[in-house]
Design a protein around this motif. Sequence first.
Motif, PDB file in Angstrom:
ATOM      1  N   SER A  23       0.676  -1.215  -0.052  1.00 30.42           N
ATOM      2  CA  SER A  23      -0.060   0.154   0.016  1.00 30.42           C
ATOM      3  C   SER A  23       0.785   1.240  -0.123  1.00 30.42           C
ATOM      4  O   SER A  23       0.907   2.154  -0.846  1.00 30.42           O
ATOM      5  CB  SER A  23      -0.792   0.126   1.202  1.00 30.42           C
ATOM      6  OG  SER A  23      -1.879  -1.079   1.191  1.00 30.42           O
ATOM      7  N   LEU A  24       1.971   1.198   0.816  1.00 35.26           N
ATOM      8  CA  LEU A  24       2.825   2.379   0.658  1.00 35.26           C
ATOM      9  C   LEU A  24       3.582   2.497  -0.519  1.00 35.26           C
ATOM     10  O   LEU A  24       3.811   3.706  -0.989  1.00 35.26           O
ATOM     11  CB  LEU A  24       3.870   2.195   1.914  1.00 35.26           C
ATOM     12  CG  LEU A  24       3.260   2.282   3.593  1.00 35.26           C
ATOM     13  CD1 LEU A  24       4.349   1.987   4.570  1.00 35.26           C
ATOM     14  CD2 LEU A  24       2.593   3.580   3.646  1.00 35.26           C
ATOM     15  N   SER A  25       3.979   1.416  -0.946  1.00 34.37           N
ATOM     16  CA  SER A  25       4.773   1.475  -2.431  1.00 34.37           C
ATOM     17  C   SER A  25       3.767   1.924  -3.364  1.00 34.37           C
ATOM     18  O   SER A  25       4.270   2.816  -4.174  1.00 34.37           O
ATOM     19  CB  SER A  25       5.145  -0.102  -2.665  1.00 34.37           C
ATOM     20  OG  SER A  25       5.806   0.193  -3.941  1.00 34.37           O
ATOM     21  N   ILE A  26       2.586   1.502  -3.314  1.00 29.78           N
ATOM     22  CA  ILE A  26       1.537   2.184  -4.657  1.00 29.78           C
ATOM     23  C   ILE A  26       1.350   3.524  -4.381  1.00 29.78           C
ATOM     24  O   ILE A  26       1.298   4.423  -5.069  1.00 29.78           O
ATOM     25  CB  ILE A  26       0.323   1.199  -4.471  1.00 29.78           C
ATOM     26  CG1 ILE A  26       0.687  -0.241  -5.083  1.00 29.78           C
ATOM     27  CG2 ILE A  26      -0.734   1.784  -5.440  1.00 29.78           C
ATOM     28  CD1 ILE A  26      -0.656  -1.198  -4.861  1.00 29.78           C
ATOM     29  N   PHE A  27       1.316   4.158  -2.881  1.00 24.99           N
ATOM     30  CA  PHE A  27       0.983   5.360  -2.778  1.00 24.99           C
ATOM     31  C   PHE A  27       2.305   6.266  -3.403  1.00 24.99           C
ATOM     32  O   PHE A  27       1.993   7.257  -3.804  1.00 24.99           O
ATOM     33  CB  PHE A  27       0.834   5.630  -1.206  1.00 24.99           C
ATOM     34  CG  PHE A  27       0.691   7.082  -0.796  1.00 24.99           C
ATOM     35  CD1 PHE A  27      -0.630   7.588  -1.375  1.00 24.99           C
ATOM     36  CD2 PHE A  27       1.370   7.728  -0.001  1.00 24.99           C
ATOM     37  CE1 PHE A  27      -0.679   9.104  -0.992  1.00 24.99           C
ATOM     38  CE2 PHE A  27       1.294   8.994   0.254  1.00 24.99           C
ATOM     39  CZ  PHE A  27       0.206   9.446  -0.176  1.00 24.99           C
ATOM     40  N   ASN A  28       3.320   5.626  -2.836  1.00 24.10           N
ATOM     41  CA  ASN A  28       4.413   6.301  -3.532  1.00 24.10           C
ATOM     42  C   ASN A  28       4.598   6.407  -5.088  1.00 24.10           C
ATOM     43  O   ASN A  28       5.214   7.567  -5.681  1.00 24.10           O
ATOM     44  CB  ASN A  28       5.796   5.415  -2.838  1.00 24.10           C
ATOM     45  CG  ASN A  28       7.235   6.494  -3.221  1.00 24.10           C
ATOM     46  OD1 ASN A  28       7.179   7.392  -3.238  1.00 24.10           O
ATOM     47  ND2 ASN A  28       8.120   5.799  -3.767  1.00 24.10           N
ATOM     48  N   ASN A  29       4.164   5.442  -5.603  1.00 17.76           N
ATOM     49  CA  ASN A  29       3.936   5.409  -7.110  1.00 17.76           C
ATOM     50  C   ASN A  29       3.264   6.607  -7.665  1.00 17.76           C
ATOM     51  O   ASN A  29       3.506   7.278  -8.563  1.00 17.76           O
ATOM     52  CB  ASN A  29       3.574   3.984  -7.562  1.00 17.76           C
ATOM     53  CG  ASN A  29       4.340   3.029  -7.355  1.00 17.76           C
ATOM     54  OD1 ASN A  29       5.827   2.935  -7.142  1.00 17.76           O
ATOM     55  ND2 ASN A  29       3.914   1.493  -7.634  1.00 17.76           N
ATOM     56  N   LEU A  30       1.876   6.626  -6.832  1.00 14.46           N
ATOM     57  CA  LEU A  30       0.976   7.632  -7.134  1.00 14.46           C
ATOM     58  C   LEU A  30       1.661   9.097  -6.945  1.00 14.46           C
ATOM     59  O   LEU A  30       1.617   9.985  -7.925  1.00 14.46           O
ATOM     60  CB  LEU A  30      -0.030   7.468  -6.433  1.00 14.46           C
ATOM     61  CG  LEU A  30      -1.234   8.622  -6.739  1.00 14.46           C
ATOM     62  CD1 LEU A  30      -1.838   8.838  -7.945  1.00 14.46           C
ATOM     63  CD2 LEU A  30      -2.204   8.381  -5.414  1.00 14.46           C
ATOM     64  N   ILE A  31       2.610   9.334  -6.128  1.00 15.08           N
ATOM     65  CA  ILE A  31       3.182  10.635  -5.645  1.00 15.08           C
ATOM     66  C   ILE A  31       4.121  10.994  -6.892  1.00 15.08           C
ATOM     67  O   ILE A  31       4.031  11.973  -7.531  1.00 15.08           O
ATOM     68  CB  ILE A  31       3.615  10.706  -4.134  1.00 15.08           C
ATOM     69  CG1 ILE A  31       2.558  10.571  -3.374  1.00 15.08           C
ATOM     70  CG2 ILE A  31       4.235  11.943  -4.258  1.00 15.08           C
ATOM     71  CD1 ILE A  31       1.409  11.649  -3.424  1.00 15.08           C
ATOM     72  N   CYS A  32       4.712   9.907  -6.923  1.00 12.57           N
ATOM     73  CA  CYS A  32       6.022  10.204  -7.880  1.00 12.57           C
ATOM     74  C   CYS A  32       5.336  10.136  -9.462  1.00 12.57           C
ATOM     75  O   CYS A  32       6.146  10.951 -10.079  1.00 12.57           O
ATOM     76  CB  CYS A  32       6.938   9.043  -7.997  1.00 12.57           C
ATOM     77  SG  CYS A  32       7.941   8.559  -6.241  1.00 12.57           S
ATOM     78  N   THR A  33       4.373   9.716  -9.792  1.00  7.56           N
ATOM     79  CA  THR A  33       3.986   9.836 -11.235  1.00  7.56           C
ATOM     80  C   THR A  33       3.182  11.280 -11.369  1.00  7.56           C
ATOM     81  O   THR A  33       3.212  12.007 -12.365  1.00  7.56           O
ATOM     82  CB  THR A  33       2.914   8.571 -11.601  1.00  7.56           C
ATOM     83  OG1 THR A  33       3.520   7.427 -11.136  1.00  7.56           O
ATOM     84  CG2 THR A  33       2.234   8.588 -12.822  1.00  7.56           C
ATOM     85  N   VAL A  34       2.550  11.624 -10.296  1.00  4.37           N
ATOM     86  CA  VAL A  34       1.789  12.943 -10.432  1.00  4.37           C
ATOM     87  C   VAL A  34       3.124  13.987 -10.480  1.00  4.37           C
ATOM     88  O   VAL A  34       2.884  14.944 -11.195  1.00  4.37           O
ATOM     89  CB  VAL A  34       0.772  13.273  -9.272  1.00  4.37           C
ATOM     90  CG1 VAL A  34       0.293  14.547  -9.207  1.00  4.37           C
ATOM     91  CG2 VAL A  34      -0.262  12.328  -9.411  1.00  4.37           C
ATOM     92  N   SER A  35       4.036  13.809  -9.759  1.00  2.00           N
ATOM     93  CA  SER A  35       5.172  14.671  -9.672  1.00  2.00           C
ATOM     94  C   SER A  35       5.799  14.640 -11.065  1.00  2.00           C
ATOM     95  O   SER A  35       6.156  15.832 -11.840  1.00  2.00           O
ATOM     96  CB  SER A  35       6.178  14.536  -8.773  1.00  2.00           C
ATOM     97  OG  SER A  35       5.449  14.517  -7.292  1.00  2.00           O
TER      98      SER A  35
END
Length: 263
Positions: A23-35
Amino acid sequence: MTNLSHNHPFHLVSPSPWPLIISLSIFNNLICTVSWFHNFYIPSLSLSIPGTLICMYLWWRDISREATYQGCHSINVFKGMKMGMILFIISEIFFFISFFWAYFHSSLAPSIEIGQSWPPKGIIPFNPFDIPLLNTIILVSSGLTVTWSHHALINKNFNETKKSLFLTIFLGIYFSLLQLFEYINSPFTMADSIYGSTFFIATGFHGIHVIIGTLFLLICFIRLLKFHFSSYHHFGFEAASWYWHFVDVVWLFLFISIYWWSF
């Protein structure tokens, strides 16, 4: 052998770190992709995606051990897993209904902001009888091969099961590569009015589901090589085939409504 210390036929899952970590990894994916979309690249994206894949593998490994070696999956557990998979696919159906709803809302009654025409003026849609038709043939063929693999497994023909499952995985990868080629050569972008946004979000999420389904089938292929499946004990493979058929059906609706009808 089933070694249960309780007096009921259900599987009480032991504490696992993978749900929290992934869950934390996917959340990090989201933040990185939006950035990344805002031209601000975060280097951890190159580590986050492989980390997510590793967590997926380890989680699958634990479930495979429970199903194959620990004997935790009784008949009642199988019934619960089947119902869970059915409800999951139903939730996915409504997920895609929202995209089709947005598409038809704008295409059946185009607003004045987009020139009251569909596709909007300046948008050159894809030729549905080019790559989209080829991808349709590929996915329909993959639906046939995964069904062939399932029936071969039920009939204890493991050589045919491996051949047809490998062919299904190959077709899934081929589909994804063709869609990537189509996106690279697209004459419009996601920022080009409601047509571009609905096109890319619908076909893009479907493409993600194809990738997930391909990984699902790849794990089943690895488990098949390790003799985890028998003719009557193979729900992991059965769930993967259900998911793949769902992906096939969604693509047929996408091809008819978004590619062919808008051309």
